[in-house]
Write a protein that holds these residues in place. Structure first.
Motif, PDB file in Angstrom:
ATOM      1  N   VAL A  90       1.054  -1.041   0.073  1.00 22.91           N
ATOM      2  CA  VAL A  90      -0.147  -0.050   0.196  1.00 22.91           C
ATOM      3  C   VAL A  90       0.950   1.997   0.024  1.00 22.91           C
ATOM      4  N   GLU A  91       0.805   2.494  -1.147  1.00 21.67           N
ATOM      5  CA  GLU A  91       1.761   3.003  -1.158  1.00 21.67           C
ATOM      6  C   GLU A  91       1.212   4.105  -0.269  1.00 21.67           C
ATOM      7  N   SER A  92       2.439   5.128   0.363  1.00 27.37           N
ATOM      8  CA  SER A  92       2.101   5.767   2.037  1.00 27.37           C
ATOM      9  C   SER A  92       1.352   7.506   0.773  1.00 27.37           C
ATOM     10  N   SER A  93       1.452   8.467   2.826  1.00 29.16           N
ATOM     11  CA  SER A  93       1.369   9.486   2.384  1.00 29.16           C
ATOM     12  C   SER A  93       0.459  10.405   0.939  1.00 29.16           C
ATOM     13  N   ARG A  94      -0.608   9.386   0.879  1.00 28.55           N
ATOM     14  CA  ARG A  94      -1.515   9.615  -0.133  1.00 28.55           C
ATOM     15  C   ARG A  94      -2.387  10.684   0.682  1.00 28.55           C
ATOM     16  N   ASP A  95      -3.297  12.034  -0.034  1.00 32.85           N
ATOM     17  CA  ASP A  95      -4.143  12.762   0.923  1.00 32.85           C
ATOM     18  C   ASP A  95      -5.712  12.919  -0.050  1.00 32.85           C
ATOM     19  N   VAL A  96      -5.152  12.281  -1.143  1.00 33.97           N
ATOM     20  CA  VAL A  96      -6.556  11.854  -1.922  1.00 33.97           C
ATOM     21  C   VAL A  96      -6.475  10.705  -2.586  1.00 33.97           C
ATOM     22  N   LEU A  97      -8.609  10.145  -2.892  1.00 36.74           N
ATOM     23  CA  LEU A  97      -8.119   8.651  -2.753  1.00 36.74           C
ATOM     24  C   LEU A  97      -9.201   9.444  -4.086  1.00 36.74           C
ATOM     25  N   ALA A  98      -9.803   8.366  -5.010  1.00 33.79           N
ATOM     26  CA  ALA A  98     -10.828   8.569  -5.786  1.00 33.79           C
ATOM     27  C   ALA A  98     -11.394   6.971  -5.621  1.00 33.79           C
ATOM     28  N   LEU A  99     -13.021   6.829  -5.328  1.00 34.03           N
ATOM     29  CA  LEU A  99     -13.326   5.619  -5.968  1.00 34.03           C
ATOM     30  C   LEU A  99     -14.466   5.773  -6.317  1.00 34.03           C
ATOM     31  N   ARG A 100     -14.918   4.277  -7.184  1.00 36.83           N
ATOM     32  CA  ARG A 100     -16.087   4.117  -7.912  1.00 36.83           C
ATOM     33  C   ARG A 100     -16.638   2.991  -7.291  1.00 36.83           C
ATOM     34  N   GLU A 101     -17.793   2.307  -7.967  1.00 35.48           N
ATOM     35  CA  GLU A 101     -18.449   1.192  -6.585  1.00 35.48           C
ATOM     36  C   GLU A 101     -18.204   0.343  -8.178  1.00 35.48           C
ATOM     37  N   ASP A 102     -17.774  -0.937  -7.355  1.00 36.84           N
ATOM     38  CA  ASP A 102     -17.186  -2.267  -7.673  1.00 36.84           C
ATOM     39  C   ASP A 102     -18.191  -3.256  -6.989  1.00 36.84           C
ATOM     40  N   PRO A 103     -18.873  -3.451  -7.905  1.00 38.51           N
ATOM     41  CA  PRO A 103     -20.259  -4.830  -7.262  1.00 38.51           C
ATOM     42  C   PRO A 103     -19.733  -6.160  -7.127  1.00 38.51           C
ATOM     43  N   ILE A 104     -18.079  -5.975  -7.339  1.00 44.79           N
ATOM     44  CA  ILE A 104     -17.093  -7.930  -6.611  1.00 44.79           C
ATOM     45  C   ILE A 104     -17.004  -7.287  -5.212  1.00 44.79           C
ATOM     46  N   ALA A 105     -16.557  -5.995  -5.306  1.00 39.84           N
ATOM     47  CA  ALA A 105     -16.045  -5.267  -3.637  1.00 39.84           C
ATOM     48  C   ALA A 105     -17.372  -5.139  -2.841  1.00 39.84           C
ATOM     49  N   GLY A 106     -18.216  -4.630  -3.379  1.00 39.38           N
ATOM     50  CA  GLY A 106     -20.197  -4.204  -2.570  1.00 39.38           C
ATOM     51  C   GLY A 106     -19.503  -3.378  -2.152  1.00 39.38           C
ATOM     52  N   GLY A 107     -18.987  -2.388  -2.885  1.00 38.38           N
ATOM     53  CA  GLY A 107     -19.144  -0.613  -2.461  1.00 38.38           C
ATOM     54  C   GLY A 107     -18.132  -0.149  -3.176  1.00 38.38           C
ATOM     55  N   TRP A 108     -18.373   1.501  -2.446  1.00 36.44           N
ATOM     56  CA  TRP A 108     -16.996   2.556  -3.742  1.00 36.44           C
ATOM     57  C   TRP A 108     -15.972   2.209  -3.554  1.00 36.44           C
ATOM     58  N   THR A 109     -14.666   2.090  -4.022  1.00 37.17           N
ATOM     59  CA  THR A 109     -14.027   1.125  -4.172  1.00 37.17           C
ATOM     60  C   THR A 109     -12.813   1.537  -5.182  1.00 37.17           C
ATOM     61  N   GLU A 110     -11.556   1.680  -4.088  1.00 35.35           N
ATOM     62  CA  GLU A 110     -10.542   2.543  -4.856  1.00 35.35           C
ATOM     63  C   GLU A 110     -10.153   2.584  -6.025  1.00 35.35           C
ATOM     64  N   THR A 111     -10.386   4.100  -6.630  1.00 32.56           N
ATOM     65  CA  THR A 111      -9.547   3.413  -7.961  1.00 32.56           C
ATOM     66  C   THR A 111      -7.996   4.332  -8.500  1.00 32.56           C
ATOM     67  N   ASP A 112      -7.579   4.987  -9.424  1.00 36.99           N
ATOM     68  CA  ASP A 112      -6.408   5.169  -9.438  1.00 36.99           C
ATOM     69  C   ASP A 112      -6.961   6.023 -10.991  1.00 36.99           C
ATOM     70  N   GLY A 113      -8.015   6.186 -11.799  1.00 40.86           N
ATOM     71  CA  GLY A 113      -8.164   5.730 -12.716  1.00 40.86           C
ATOM     72  C   GLY A 113      -9.865   6.828 -12.903  1.00 40.86           C
ATOM     73  N   LEU A 114      -9.354   7.751 -13.695  1.00 40.95           N
ATOM     74  CA  LEU A 114     -10.790   9.050 -13.743  1.00 40.95           C
ATOM     75  C   LEU A 114     -10.885   8.517 -14.939  1.00 40.95           C
ATOM     76  N   THR A 115     -12.543   8.340 -15.544  1.00 42.61           N
ATOM     77  CA  THR A 115     -13.045   8.929 -16.874  1.00 42.61           C
ATOM     78  C   THR A 115     -14.121   9.685 -17.149  1.00 42.61           C
ATOM     79  N   VAL A 116     -14.525  10.567 -18.239  1.00 41.12           N
ATOM     80  CA  VAL A 116     -15.893  10.664 -17.822  1.00 41.12           C
ATOM     81  C   VAL A 116     -17.173   9.437 -17.899  1.00 41.12           C
ATOM     82  N   PHE A 117     -18.084  10.246 -17.001  1.00 42.61           N
ATOM     83  CA  PHE A 117     -19.611   9.173 -17.667  1.00 42.61           C
ATOM     84  C   PHE A 117     -20.366   8.223 -16.427  1.00 42.61           C
ATOM     85  N   GLU A 118     -18.862   8.486 -15.503  1.00 38.35           N
ATOM     86  CA  GLU A 118     -18.531   7.446 -13.548  1.00 38.35           C
ATOM     87  C   GLU A 118     -19.174   8.174 -12.732  1.00 38.35           C
ATOM     88  N   SER A 119     -19.781   7.752 -11.724  1.00 35.56           N
ATOM     89  CA  SER A 119     -19.573   8.295 -10.427  1.00 35.56           C
ATOM     90  C   SER A 119     -18.212   7.462  -9.339  1.00 35.56           C
TER      91      SER A 119
END
Length: 673
Positions: free
Chosen positions: A353-382
């Protein structure tokens, strides 16, 4: 062992020699035969290499042997001169110094924009800070005599070539633009764990081992491929691909890797040979508010493992879905891991797990069952964002530049962190430019090449699922240009014809109620269809439906929730009893009921009255598929896990759910009283 000079007994060299042996074993051991050597070093890799050994950190170990009253590198150069006169069976005894040079380059990418020399020497001075306070004066000799470090890179390259591939294939190349610092910088771009993904890229691009290819074309092809296939590529490499200032360093390295490729692909592995288990933050809505937990994605060929970290032993066990691990034992603390990082190693896997991250983006993931950390942002996604006080400024700038309003955030279930409302970006160019200007390095822009849903009639969103549509009013699918070829897009595993304009209409395709999955070249989008509920003819509360669609009558008092196959509870939003009811019928107060819609993922309806025995009603048959339960979910299970449905048709199924829940509690920690 590496050749050492007569000062073997000098304690100053003890830590340096330990690092020399460790680096030689991991990066230049016999296991590297005929494989390109990627001498990638950053702070996390160092922690992994050091493990639990009681030895000085790399920078201090190197700094303590340097000569600070002249050419600081001369003691290491002298050792290498002695090594040249020997058998030369092992790598030159300069590996810790070269590793420190790469670490400085990796730190520069983390804190500075561009590969300029001033930024590099500033980071090198930080890594090789002497024990005495120099006030920064040690930076000048490090820079002035850096040619000695270049000579050691040339020496290591020559030694690798002498070995004929027996200890690895050299990727060390001189860079015409950065003739000195380019050696270290090129090694800081690609990790050993990137190699498997690059092999897949070579194969997907129909390239051949040793095939002559222009570096510019190779880099452009990798950029396009990485957009749709980011899996296995490190964050460092993904950022480098889109940084024009570093393309000159990356192109010759890619050409070298292709030249040394053997034509095969392999599982993603770290430099130590262990499979990397992605460990991501999940934010889940529970009945007491937000809950945060870890999601460990399963890797091929590993059912279970025990990993050691500073806090104890973390145990991984493959869940019933075979797509994620259940975590037990010393599960890392979220706040500590996000602030200080985490490295855990087992017999077959590792977690980082990388250290010293002050902003995390999360998108819905049906496998994880919740808003899940992601490192990519795209359009028309929540998305939602978690951020610290330090990350608020960069995040506000990002959202403002991308055309988003800043709404008052709420407190996150993690000390020092806050949470934004749900956001959706619609302007591709604005999002890309906003991310470039924001300075947030752990989140990247992903061009809009994912399948997305348009139109359709969304059902109420109470159930935390943004893709719940009414049967007969199915959505349309927008397919990106890159995957419109015949056979690339599937619906529930069956090929889906895509018109030239890329808009697929799903209505009139005979889809049944329940979950559906769209997939294209590794991209997956899921959605649910539910039937419209028939209104009751007499306005009275009907019985619980035998199917998961429709509505159900629930009491307005007590604790009432839906239960899913994963053991999660969904809070039921019930209307309050009207004021006139309490005023005019105080004797009847508390006896009201309401008809509410049933979420598609619900299996059971559980009602716990203020006084009396809990009632458990089956909505649809489905076997339990439990992952890791949150603390709040366990608290609720403790109230119903001893409820028996003896004599009812579904008693056996309920027993299996109870057993799955009991397995989440420590042995001996749960008894009937």
């Amino acid at each position: 062992m590496s050749a050492r000079s007569g000062d073997r007994t000098d304690s100053r060299w003890a830590a340096f020699e330990w690092w020399q042996d460790r680096l030689a074993t991991v990066f230049f051991g016999e296991q590297q035969r005929n494989r390109p050597v990627l001498f990638f070093i950053n702070s996390t890799e160092l922690c992994d290499l050091q493990g639990g050994a009681e030895v000085e950190e790399l920078g201090a170990a190197v700094s303590s042997v340097l000569a600070w009253h002249g050419n600081p590198y001369s003691p290491v150069v002298d050792r290498c001169r002695t090594w040249r006169r020997g058998m030369r069976e092992d790598p030159p005894p300069s590996l810790p110094l070269l590793a420190a040079a790469v670490l400085a380059a990796a730190n520069m990418q983390r804190t500075e924009a561009g590969p300029g020399a001033p930024a590099y020497y500033a980071r090198l001075a930080e890594v090789l800070q002497p024990r005495w306070d120099s006030g920064g004066r040690h930076r000048k000799p490090l820079e002035s005599h850096y040619g000695a470090v270049v000579d050691q890179w040339v020496c290591l390259d020559e030694w690798l070539r002498e070995q004929g591939g027996a200890r690895g294939l050299s990727t060390i190349k001189e860079n015409p633009t950065y003739s000195k610092i380019g050696y270290a910088q090129s090694q800081a771009l690609i990790r050993a764990s990137d190699h498997a993904a690059l092999q897949r890229f070579f194969q997907a691009a129909s390239l051949s081992p040793g095939q002559p290819v222009d570096g510019t074309r190779l880099l452009e092809a990798l950029k396009q491929w990485s957009i749709i296939n980011p899996e296995g590529l490190s964050q460092t490499l993904r950022q480098t691909l889109h940084a024009s200032a570093e393309s000159g360093l990356l192109k010759p390295l890619l050409v070298t890797l292709l030249a040394n490729w053997d034509g095969t692909t392999a599982l993603d592995r770290s430099a130590s040979g262990l499979s990397q288990v992605p460990l991501r933050v999940v934010l889940d809505a529970d009945f007491m508010g937000w809950e945060m937990r870890w999601h460990a994605e399963a890797v091929d060929g590993v059912d279970r493992d025990r990993l050691q970290h500073s806090g104890g032993t973390l145990e991984l066990a493959l869940g019933a879905s075979h797509r994620a691990y259940t975590l037990s034992g010393a599960v890392p603390d979220l706040a500590q891991a996000l602030r200080h990082g985490l490295t855990a190693r087992g017999a077959r896997t590792r977690v980082r797990v990388e250290s010293s991250r002050d902003v995390l983006a999360l998108r819905e993931d049906p496998i994880a069952g919740g808003w899940t950390e992601t490192d990519g942002l795209t359009v028309f996604e929540s998305y939602v964002f978690l951020f610290t006080k330090s990350g608020q400024g960069p995040l506000q700038s990002l959202l403002a530049d991308a055309g988003q309003r800043w709404y008052h955030p709420e407190a996150a279930p993690l000390p020092g962190w806050k949470l934004t409302p749900e956001l959706r970006f619609t302007d591709e160019l604005a999002l890309r430019r906003a991310l470039e200007r924001s300075g947030i390095r752990n989140i990247r822009h992903v061009p809009g090449h994912r399948l997305s849903l348009r139109n359709g009639l969304l059902v109420k969103r109470e159930w935390q699922h943004r893709s719940l549509f009414l049967l007969g009013a199915e959505p349309d699918v927008v397919v990106p240009q890159e995957v419109r070829e015949a056979g690339l897009v599937t619906l529930d595993g069956q090929p889906l014809a895509v018109p030239a304009e890329g808009l697929v209409v799903l209505r009139d395709k005979g889809l049944a109620p329940g979950p559906h999955e769209l997939a294209a070249d590794g991209m997956v989008t899921d959605f649910y269809l539910v039937e419209a509920a028939e209104p009751p003819s007499d306005g009275s509360a009907g019985p619980v439906p035998s199917t998961h669609s429709g509505t159900v009558t629930v009491p307005l008092d007590g604790d009432v929730r839906f239960l899913t196959a994963q053991g999660h509870f969904l809070t039921i939003r019930r209307p309050p009893e009207p004021a006139w009811w309490s005023e005019r019928a105080p004797v009847l107060c508390g006896g009201g009921t309401a008809r509410v819609p049933v979420p598609p993922e619900s299996v059971w309806l559980v009602a716990i009255p203020g006084i009396g025995t809990p009632a458990v009603t089956l909505l649809r048959p489905q076997d339990p598929d439990f992952g890791t339960l949150s603390k709040s979910a366990k608290d609720f299970w403790s109230k119903v896990v001893l409820v028996s449905l003896t004599g009812l048709p579904h008693a056996t199924l309920w027993k299996r759910y109870r057993e799955a829940a009991l397995s989440q509690f420590p042995r001996g920690g749960f008894t009937r009283v």
